[in-house]
Design a protein around this motif. Structure first.
Motif, PDB file in Angstrom:
ATOM      1  N   ARG A  72      42.853  37.312  46.787  1.00 29.03           N
ATOM      2  CA  ARG A  72      43.868  36.428  47.399  1.00 29.03           C
ATOM      3  C   ARG A  72      43.576  36.295  48.888  1.00 29.03           C
ATOM      4  N   HIS A  88      46.004  31.850  54.267  1.00 31.42           N
ATOM      5  CA  HIS A  88      45.481  30.857  55.200  1.00 31.42           C
ATOM      6  C   HIS A  88      46.566  30.425  56.174  1.00 31.42           C
ATOM      7  N   TRP A 146      49.783  29.626  53.675  1.00 28.51           N
ATOM      8  CA  TRP A 146      49.625  29.273  52.271  1.00 28.51           C
ATOM      9  C   TRP A 146      48.524  30.166  51.712  1.00 28.51           C
ATOM     10  N   TRP A 147      48.463  30.287  50.384  1.00 25.95           N
ATOM     11  CA  TRP A 147      47.567  31.259  49.769  1.00 25.95           C
ATOM     12  C   TRP A 147      46.678  30.618  48.706  1.00 25.95           C
ATOM     13  N   SER A 148      45.481  31.136  48.584  1.00 22.72           N
ATOM     14  CA  SER A 148      44.614  30.770  47.468  1.00 22.72           C
ATOM     15  C   SER A 148      44.245  32.050  46.728  1.00 22.72           C
ATOM     16  N   GLU A 149      44.025  31.933  45.434  1.00 25.11           N
ATOM     17  CA  GLU A 149      43.753  33.117  44.640  1.00 25.11           C
ATOM     18  C   GLU A 149      42.749  32.797  43.541  1.00 25.11           C
ATOM     19  N   THR A 150      41.802  33.709  43.331  1.00 24.00           N
ATOM     20  CA  THR A 150      40.839  33.579  42.250  1.00 24.00           C
ATOM     21  C   THR A 150      40.874  34.850  41.414  1.00 24.00           C
ATOM     22  N   ASP A 203      44.257  25.717  57.703  1.00 24.00           N
ATOM     23  CA  ASP A 203      43.388  26.167  56.602  1.00 24.00           C
ATOM     24  C   ASP A 203      42.474  27.324  56.985  1.00 24.00           C
TER      25      ASP A 203
END
Length: 259
Positions: free
Chosen positions: A219, A222, A188-192, A226
């Motif tokens: 980006r 994960h 899974w991905w997180s992005e700011t 996590d």
């Protein structure tokens, strides 16, 4: 003639008057400003004062100076490019990004070894001076000509657990995602997204006009637990691109009822 009669340094007064003319539409976007001689006559000031006023407006981002042509009011139009920040997973296990096939590499990607800094270590949940593989790409959007700088940073411990990744850490992101999922990671991905003024090398490489910020997109991919696996950074001129996201509602955990 509109002689200046305001407090403050004379060039600032002239800059304020020109700014007002731009904002009220007298000088519309993309139009050529009057010549230095015309501005001198209009405001009753010297050539150095006009030049300082134009330089101040250029630093604000209201004016572009085109060598040999003059000073133009900067366009307020929409960015040339909308980038969809989405990742698709096909039934055969491949990953694709919208528009991924319309970016060309302007030069050979650069692979190198580096270490985490305070800025890059934090999203990777690592301390400083941890070993990384780095890969830098300069991309050009074929339709609009927009230029983007893309960087991938992979911790050694992640790459060493996936032999094909350690052998070739400068694979495209979609290929890296596939290697990681083949190794058993459910990603899974997180992005700011942030905006800032460019560093000198960014301004030159991205060919940015004066007073133009860059969009800095970070980006992180994960794993199921996590754990951050890789970090990607994308930098592009804020005048050329806007980012679009598809947002879905997360499911709320079921509430427990007392019995």
């Amino acid at each position: 003639m509109s002689e200046i009669q305001r407090p403050g340094a004379l060039y600032q007064q002239v800059a304020a008057a020109i700014r007002e003319a731009i904002l009220n539409g007298e000088f519309p976007p993309d139009s050529l400003l009057p010549s230095e001689a015309q501005l001198m006559a209009r405001y009753g000031v010297s050539r150095p004062t006009v030049r300082n006023a134009v330089a101040a407006l250029r630093a604000e981002g209201l004016i572009d100076v085109r060598h040999g042509k003059g000073s133009f009011v900067r366009s307020t139009g929409q960015p040339a490019l909308t980038m969809e920040r989405r990742i698709d997973h096909t039934t055969d296990g491949r990953f694709t990004m919208p528009g991924g096939d319309i970016w060309e590499e302007a030069e050979e990607p650069s692979t190198y070894r580096t270490h985490t800094t305070k800025a890059t270590g934090r999203p990777l949940a690592l301390g400083e001076e941890e070993a990384l593989f780095g890969c830098d790409r300069l991309l050009i959007h074929t339709a609009s000509g927009a230029r983007a700088m893309h960087r991938t940073l992979i911790p050694f411990e992640v790459a060493e657990a996936v032999p094909l990744l350690a052998e070739e850490p400068c694979k495209r992101p979609a290929a890296i995602y596939r290697l990681l999922t083949t190794d058993g990671h459910k990603l899974w991905w997180s992005e700011t997204v942030g905006a800032r003024m460019p560093l000198p090398d960014e301004r030159t490489t991205l060919r940015l006009p004066d007073a133009t910020p860059v969009l800095h997109v970070t980006r992180v991919a994960h794993s199921t637990d996590d754990r951050p696996l890789i970090l990607e950074e994308l930098r592009i001129g804020a005048d050329r691109a806007e980012l679009a996201y598809r947002i879905t509602a997360d499911k709320q955990p079921a509430r427990r009822t007392r019995t």
